[in-house]
Design a protein around this motif. Structure first.
Motif, PDB file in Angstrom:
ATOM      1  N   LEU A  55       0.815  -1.217   0.000  1.00 33.17           N
ATOM      2  CA  LEU A  55       0.000   0.000   0.000  1.00 33.17           C
ATOM      3  C   LEU A  55       0.849   1.268   0.000  1.00 33.17           C
ATOM      4  N   GLY A  56       2.162   1.099  -0.041  1.00 30.26           N
ATOM      5  CA  GLY A  56       3.035   2.264  -0.136  1.00 30.26           C
ATOM      6  C   GLY A  56       3.799   2.612   1.114  1.00 30.26           C
ATOM      7  N   LEU A  57       3.555   1.887   2.217  1.00 29.55           N
ATOM      8  CA  LEU A  57       4.314   2.166   3.430  1.00 29.55           C
ATOM      9  C   LEU A  57       5.721   1.611   3.277  1.00 29.55           C
ATOM     10  N   SER A  58       6.659   2.239   3.949  1.00 27.09           N
ATOM     11  CA  SER A  58       8.006   1.693   3.982  1.00 27.09           C
ATOM     12  C   SER A  58       8.046   0.546   4.987  1.00 27.09           C
ATOM     13  N   VAL A  59       9.080  -0.281   4.919  1.00 30.03           N
ATOM     14  CA  VAL A  59       9.217  -1.380   5.869  1.00 30.03           C
ATOM     15  C   VAL A  59       9.269  -0.839   7.295  1.00 30.03           C
ATOM     16  N   GLU A  60       9.963   0.255   7.492  1.00 27.20           N
ATOM     17  CA  GLU A  60      10.066   0.831   8.840  1.00 27.20           C
ATOM     18  C   GLU A  60       8.703   1.289   9.346  1.00 27.20           C
ATOM     19  N   GLU A  61       7.852   1.796   8.441  1.00 26.01           N
ATOM     20  CA  GLU A  61       6.542   2.289   8.858  1.00 26.01           C
ATOM     21  C   GLU A  61       5.598   1.150   9.273  1.00 26.01           C
ATOM     22  N   GLY A  72       0.390  -9.699  20.973  1.00 27.50           N
ATOM     23  CA  GLY A  72      -0.840 -10.473  21.103  1.00 27.50           C
ATOM     24  C   GLY A  72      -2.003  -9.951  20.306  1.00 27.50           C
ATOM     25  N   GLY A  73      -1.801  -8.898  19.530  1.00 26.74           N
ATOM     26  CA  GLY A  73      -2.890  -8.379  18.708  1.00 26.74           C
ATOM     27  C   GLY A  73      -3.289  -9.356  17.620  1.00 26.74           C
ATOM     28  N   ASP A  74      -4.587  -9.340  17.286  1.00 26.44           N
ATOM     29  CA  ASP A  74      -5.069 -10.282  16.280  1.00 26.44           C
ATOM     30  C   ASP A  74      -4.687  -9.870  14.860  1.00 26.44           C
ATOM     31  N   THR A  75      -4.733  -8.543  14.594  1.00 28.03           N
ATOM     32  CA  THR A  75      -4.476  -8.064  13.237  1.00 28.03           C
ATOM     33  C   THR A  75      -3.309  -7.084  13.159  1.00 28.03           C
ATOM     34  N   GLY A  76      -2.881  -6.590  14.319  1.00 29.35           N
ATOM     35  CA  GLY A  76      -1.837  -5.574  14.325  1.00 29.35           C
ATOM     36  C   GLY A  76      -2.377  -4.173  14.273  1.00 29.35           C
ATOM     37  N   ASP A  77      -3.716  -4.029  14.141  1.00 27.44           N
ATOM     38  CA  ASP A  77      -4.344  -2.710  14.058  1.00 27.44           C
ATOM     39  C   ASP A  77      -4.788  -2.184  15.420  1.00 27.44           C
ATOM     40  N   GLU A  78      -4.822  -3.040  16.419  1.00 23.92           N
ATOM     41  CA  GLU A  78      -5.517  -2.702  17.666  1.00 23.92           C
ATOM     42  C   GLU A  78      -4.756  -1.722  18.546  1.00 23.92           C
ATOM     43  N   CYS A  79      -3.493  -1.556  18.334  1.00 28.83           N
ATOM     44  CA  CYS A  79      -2.671  -0.750  19.239  1.00 28.83           C
ATOM     45  C   CYS A  79      -2.716   0.719  18.856  1.00 28.83           C
ATOM     46  N   PRO A  80      -2.622   1.636  19.837  1.00 30.14           N
ATOM     47  CA  PRO A  80      -2.612   3.072  19.533  1.00 30.14           C
ATOM     48  C   PRO A  80      -1.515   3.456  18.540  1.00 30.14           C
ATOM     49  N   ALA A  81      -0.353   2.807  18.659  1.00 31.11           N
ATOM     50  CA  ALA A  81       0.731   3.143  17.736  1.00 31.11           C
ATOM     51  C   ALA A  81       0.371   2.789  16.300  1.00 31.11           C
ATOM     52  N   SER A  82      -0.405   1.720  16.132  1.00 31.22           N
ATOM     53  CA  SER A  82      -0.826   1.328  14.787  1.00 31.22           C
ATOM     54  C   SER A  82      -1.776   2.359  14.198  1.00 31.22           C
ATOM     55  N   LEU A  83      -2.718   2.835  15.016  1.00 32.09           N
ATOM     56  CA  LEU A  83      -3.653   3.852  14.540  1.00 32.09           C
ATOM     57  C   LEU A  83      -2.918   5.131  14.160  1.00 32.09           C
ATOM     58  N   ALA A  84      -1.926   5.492  14.977  1.00 32.68           N
ATOM     59  CA  ALA A  84      -1.132   6.688  14.662  1.00 32.68           C
ATOM     60  C   ALA A  84      -0.371   6.495  13.351  1.00 32.68           C
ATOM     61  N   ALA A  85       0.139   5.263  13.130  1.00 28.87           N
ATOM     62  CA  ALA A  85       0.856   4.983  11.887  1.00 28.87           C
ATOM     63  C   ALA A  85      -0.076   5.081  10.682  1.00 28.87           C
ATOM     64  N   TYR A  86      -1.319   4.611  10.836  1.00 29.94           N
ATOM     65  CA  TYR A  86      -2.312   4.765   9.776  1.00 29.94           C
ATOM     66  C   TYR A  86      -2.491   6.242   9.421  1.00 29.94           C
ATOM     67  N   ARG A  87      -2.680   7.066  10.486  1.00 30.01           N
ATOM     68  CA  ARG A  87      -2.942   8.499  10.251  1.00 30.01           C
ATOM     69  C   ARG A  87      -1.764   9.160   9.538  1.00 30.01           C
ATOM     70  N   ARG A  88      -0.540   8.849   9.980  1.00 33.29           N
ATOM     71  CA  ARG A  88       0.638   9.440   9.333  1.00 33.29           C
ATOM     72  C   ARG A  88       0.733   9.017   7.873  1.00 33.29           C
ATOM     73  N   ALA A  89       0.447   7.734   7.620  1.00 37.14           N
ATOM     74  CA  ALA A  89       0.524   7.239   6.247  1.00 37.14           C
ATOM     75  C   ALA A  89      -0.506   7.917   5.357  1.00 37.14           C
TER      76      ALA A  89
END
Length: 299
Positions: A55-61, A72-89
């Protein structure tokens, strides 16, 4: 699981898995024998990395999502850091879209301007095609320098003392190369090679009759003309005018053939930078040089 199995289950290359390990994203444990062993969660981590980089994210992102899966997340989306990464992307993507839109608009503007210039230029060429060169005697040649096949760039209004013969022609053919479609049906198009050869064969006569210099001139490139000079053993240079600058300056007649704009056949006799006489039309290009010799001898 070992690296080969992980690669097979995720579609990633072993090289990519080594890269993820070096980045600290998907890290195996080492057995006493040195083999790498990956935990089951590594499958979902690698799949997530591949999906997000697609989707265009870098490996680091993708790090926030990988770490969320490790925690322990099921999809990797559940954490606050993941949501922040979505917003930045998303913000970064919107910025790139805006920049690309600006580039697209600039390219469209450039295309529109270039198209308009070409349309205007074609309009000039169409007007030139109907030009009548009979009124040229007495006109001064423009201060244009054209590339010649002898390596020089003579300036037309400063060709030197004495008379200069400039025979203007459409296009010389090459053996084995087809002429533009419909060439034989265009009045005055055929005969360029025989005309060039006639000027070659009568070059000494032209000089004796008072021609200080002889040039051929066409819209072909200098490289094309140099091949013609070499193949036909021409003793005089050719002048290349692919932009038809002389036609535009003097209003010389042209015509369209095979998507090209070419000169109509005529000959200029020039003295002191001024056109003394014009031969047009040239009905017999194969004997035209003899016609020039007669005119020079009589005047």
């Amino acid at each position: 699981m070992y690296v080969g199995e992980l690669a097979g289950r995720t579609g990633a290359t072993v090289r990519a898995l080594r890269y993820y390990e070096a980045a600290g994203l998907v890290v195996p444990r080492r057995e006493p024998n040195g083999y790498r062993v990956y935990e089951p969660v590594a499958v979902r981590q690698v799949e997530r990395i591949r999906a997000l980089t697609g989707l265009g994210l870098s490996v680091e992102e993708t790090r926030a999502f990988v770490e969320c899966l490790a925690d322990g997340g099921d999809t990797g989306d559940e954490c606050p850091a993941s949501l922040a990464a979505y917003r930045r992307a998303i913000v970064d993507l919107e910025d790139r879209i805006a920049r690309l839109a600006e580039h697209r608009d600039s390219l469209r503007a450039g295309l529109a301007a270039a198209t308009a210039r070409m349309a205007s230029h074609r309009g000039v060429r169409r007007r030139l095609s109907a030009a009548d060169p009979s009124g040229l005697p007495g006109e001064r040649l423009p201060p244009l320098s054209l590339a010649a096949t002898d390596g020089r760039r003579p300036r037309l209004d400063r060709l030197g003392p004495g008379r200069t013969v400039i025979f203007v022609y459409p296009l010389t053919g090459r053996p084995g190369v087809d002429q533009p479609e419909g060439w034989d049906t265009i009045p005055g198009a055929r005969g360029c090679t025989v005309e060039a050869c006639d000027f070659r064969d009568r070059y000494a006569e032209l000089r004796e009759a008072g021609a200080a210099r002889v040039y051929g001139l066409s819209a072909q490139s200098r490289a094309y003309q140099r091949e013609v000079v070499h193949r036909l053993h021409l003793p005089y240079p050719m002048l290349a005018d692919p932009r038809l600058t002389v036609a535009e300056a003097l209003g010389l007649p042209t015509f369209e053939a095979g998507g090209m704009t070419l000169y109509r056949r005529l000959t200029l006799i020039v003295s002191g930078g001024v056109i003394e006489h014009v031969f047009h039309p040239v009905d017999e290009p194969g004997t035209h040089a003899a016609q020039i010799v007669d005119w020079l001898t009589e005047t």
